[in-house]
Design a protein around this motif. Structure first.
Motif, PDB file in Angstrom:
ATOM      1  N   ARG A 318       0.920  -1.124  -0.122  1.00 15.71           N
ATOM      2  CA  ARG A 318       0.004   0.085   0.023  1.00 15.71           C
ATOM      3  C   ARG A 318       1.016   1.280  -0.178  1.00 15.71           C
ATOM      4  N   ALA A 319       0.286   2.214  -0.554  1.00 17.29           N
ATOM      5  CA  ALA A 319       1.120   3.615  -0.442  1.00 17.29           C
ATOM      6  C   ALA A 319       0.736   4.625   0.659  1.00 17.29           C
ATOM      7  N   ALA A 320       1.905   5.241   1.262  1.00 16.32           N
ATOM      8  CA  ALA A 320       1.705   5.841   2.480  1.00 16.32           C
ATOM      9  C   ALA A 320       0.597   7.184   2.329  1.00 16.32           C
ATOM     10  N   GLU A 321       0.952   7.808   1.181  1.00 12.22           N
ATOM     11  CA  GLU A 321       0.146   8.803   0.798  1.00 12.22           C
ATOM     12  C   GLU A 321       0.209   9.895   1.912  1.00 12.22           C
ATOM     13  N   TRP A 322       1.325  10.310   2.382  1.00  8.94           N
ATOM     14  CA  TRP A 322       1.462  11.203   3.393  1.00  8.94           C
ATOM     15  C   TRP A 322       0.492  11.055   4.472  1.00  8.94           C
ATOM     16  N   LYS A 378       3.529   7.942  -2.706  1.00  8.16           N
ATOM     17  CA  LYS A 378       2.520   7.229  -3.626  1.00  8.16           C
ATOM     18  C   LYS A 378       2.746   5.817  -4.333  1.00  8.16           C
ATOM     19  N   ASP A 379       4.176   5.139  -3.806  1.00 11.68           N
ATOM     20  CA  ASP A 379       4.518   3.726  -4.286  1.00 11.68           C
ATOM     21  C   ASP A 379       3.594   2.938  -3.337  1.00 11.68           C
ATOM     22  N   SER A 380       2.935   2.096  -4.131  1.00 11.70           N
ATOM     23  CA  SER A 380       2.095   0.943  -3.469  1.00 11.70           C
ATOM     24  C   SER A 380       2.767  -0.442  -3.715  1.00 11.70           C
ATOM     25  N   SER A 381       4.073  -0.598  -4.207  1.00  5.44           N
ATOM     26  CA  SER A 381       4.661  -1.758  -4.450  1.00  5.44           C
ATOM     27  C   SER A 381       5.700  -2.339  -3.450  1.00  5.44           C
ATOM     28  N   TRP A 382       5.334  -1.727  -2.245  1.00  5.43           N
ATOM     29  CA  TRP A 382       6.308  -2.403  -1.192  1.00  5.43           C
ATOM     30  C   TRP A 382       6.091  -3.810  -0.818  1.00  5.43           C
TER      31      TRP A 382
END
Length: 409
Positions: A318-322, A378-382
């Motif tokens: 999932r992306a942290a999105e601040w 915005k990265d969700s590829s973690w």
């Protein structure tokens, strides 16, 4: 194809300190990406402490079990510690210690403008920095363990103990999830990771505690309500530069509240507020000394990984999105735009341990990384950080202590 093996670098440098501790400076060449072991390499540094009282000879040294210290952060190196206190107790128990400068920090190919100028785009930098979370740090530790202990005949002698402080505890749980075969025992101090896949639940809990600490602060120093409002009004109306070129904004002043989580932090913040208020009264501006003190308390310029990865260290798919910025926005007590419209008796709340997008404008050494931070937010590829099923089966002895929030000064 022959796979390149991780290795130590150069001759060892040793010395003995005044407490009779032999110190060995160790460098290792390790893969940036363990999925591509023949690819780009980085340097990882570890400082080895060997108590001479427990090891008179080289043969004695080889028999001392290792305890590896994993620093808090993310993105902070291990300072040269005083080998008294808890370190002395560890040595007294018969361990030698190994303090790891986690990749990207200290002497371990530190992330800095000097390093990042070799990249052409923000995306290239973002792709590089994705290799600096707990999973990669643990793989470094495992590679080093095999270098130092892989030759031992007894499988039990090839294991070591680890101690994780704060974010180091997150690393310890990752270690237990994926590489528990290398561990004899684990100590965790203030770093029990939530095992979720996103930081939102963390900040929803944190903001409640931060609000309580603000209430205690203003109850103890009621005249600071007006002082802090006056300081933020001044910062909003004036362009204030710090000695290194950073900007002191109202938001950056609120970030001083991170100290509320430390012993004596409420009093330290008051002293800064008191000094700033006195400066404005005497000079109509903030003094160099005050600005220097604020800059020295906020260390993100020298440790940019902390700001860049502070939220992604929680993310799995999932992306942290601040996250912190979104959660704090829901509580108007932290909004200067809102509070300044209210009566002078209304306090503006300080933030806690949180990272915000505007920090990449206000901190001089973070500005070049603003685009990178946006990409990573915005990265969700973690990838995965924990294996709950493996943790449920865990047989490695684990001892953990955690922080207690005392709701008084």
């Amino acid at each position: 194809m022959t796979t390149a093996s991780p290795s130590s670098i150069g001759p060892l440098e040793t010395y003995t300190n005044k407490e009779g501790i032999k110190i060995v400076e160790r460098f290792f060449e390790l893969p940036l990406d363990y999925a591509q072991p023949d690819g780009k390499k980085i340097q990882v540094f570890a400082r080895n402490y060997i108590p001479k009282s427990k090891a008179k000879t080289a043969e004695d040294e080889a028999k001392l079990p290792y305890l590896v210290y994993l620093q808090g952060g993310p993105g902070f190196e291990v300072p040269l510690p005083n080998t008294s206190g808890f370190v002395a107790e560890i040595h007294e128990q018969g361990y030698q210690t190994l303090c790891l400068d986690q990749r990207g920090t200290g002497l371990s190919t530190a992330v800095s403008p000097e390093l990042l100028t070799s990249f052409k785009t923000d995306q290239e930098i973002a792709d590089y920095l994705k290799h600096f979370r707990a999973d990669s740090i643990v793989k470094d530790a495992e590679a080093i363990r095999k270098i130092l202990l892989g030759h031992k005949e007894d499988p039990e002698d090839r294991k070591w103990s680890i101690m994780g402080q704060s974010f180091g505890g997150f690393c310890a749980i990752n270690y237990l999830s994926f590489h528990s075969e290398g561990l004899r025992e684990v100590f965790i101090t203030g770093g029990l990771a939530p095992l979720g896949d996103h930081p939102d639940p963390v900040y929803k809990a944190v903001i409640k505690q931060v609000a309580k600490r603000n209430k205690i602060y203003y109850d103890k120093y009621p005249r600071d309500v007006k002082r802090v409002r006056d300081i933020l009004s001044y910062l909003e109306q004036n362009e204030v530069s710090l000695p290194n070129g950073g900007r002191l904004t109202s938001s950056r002043w609120q970030q001083l509240g991170i100290d509320f989580g430390m012993s004596g932090g409420i009093d330290r913040v008051h002293q800064l507020v008191f000094r700033a208020s006195n400066d404005l009264s005497l000079f109509g501006k903030l003094s160099y000394k005050l600005l220097q003190t604020v800059q020295e308390k906020q260390t993100y310029d020298g440790n940019p990984l902390y700001a860049i990865l502070h939220e992604p260290i929680y993310c799995q798919g999932r992306a942290a999105e601040w996250s912190a910025a979104r959660i704090v926005k829901q509580d108007k007590r932290f909004s200067w735009a809102h509070v300044k419209m209210l009566a002078d008796t209304e306090p503006i709340y300080f933030y806690g341990e949180m990272i915000f997008p505007d920090m990449f404008d206000d901190y001089s050494n973070l500005r070049s990384l603003k685009g990178v931070a946006e990409l990573l937010a915005k990265d969700s590829s973690w990838g995965p950080l924990y294996d709950k099923e493996q943790l449920a089966r865990n047989e490695v002895k684990v001892n953990a202590v955690t922080y207690v929030v005392l709701l008084f000064t």
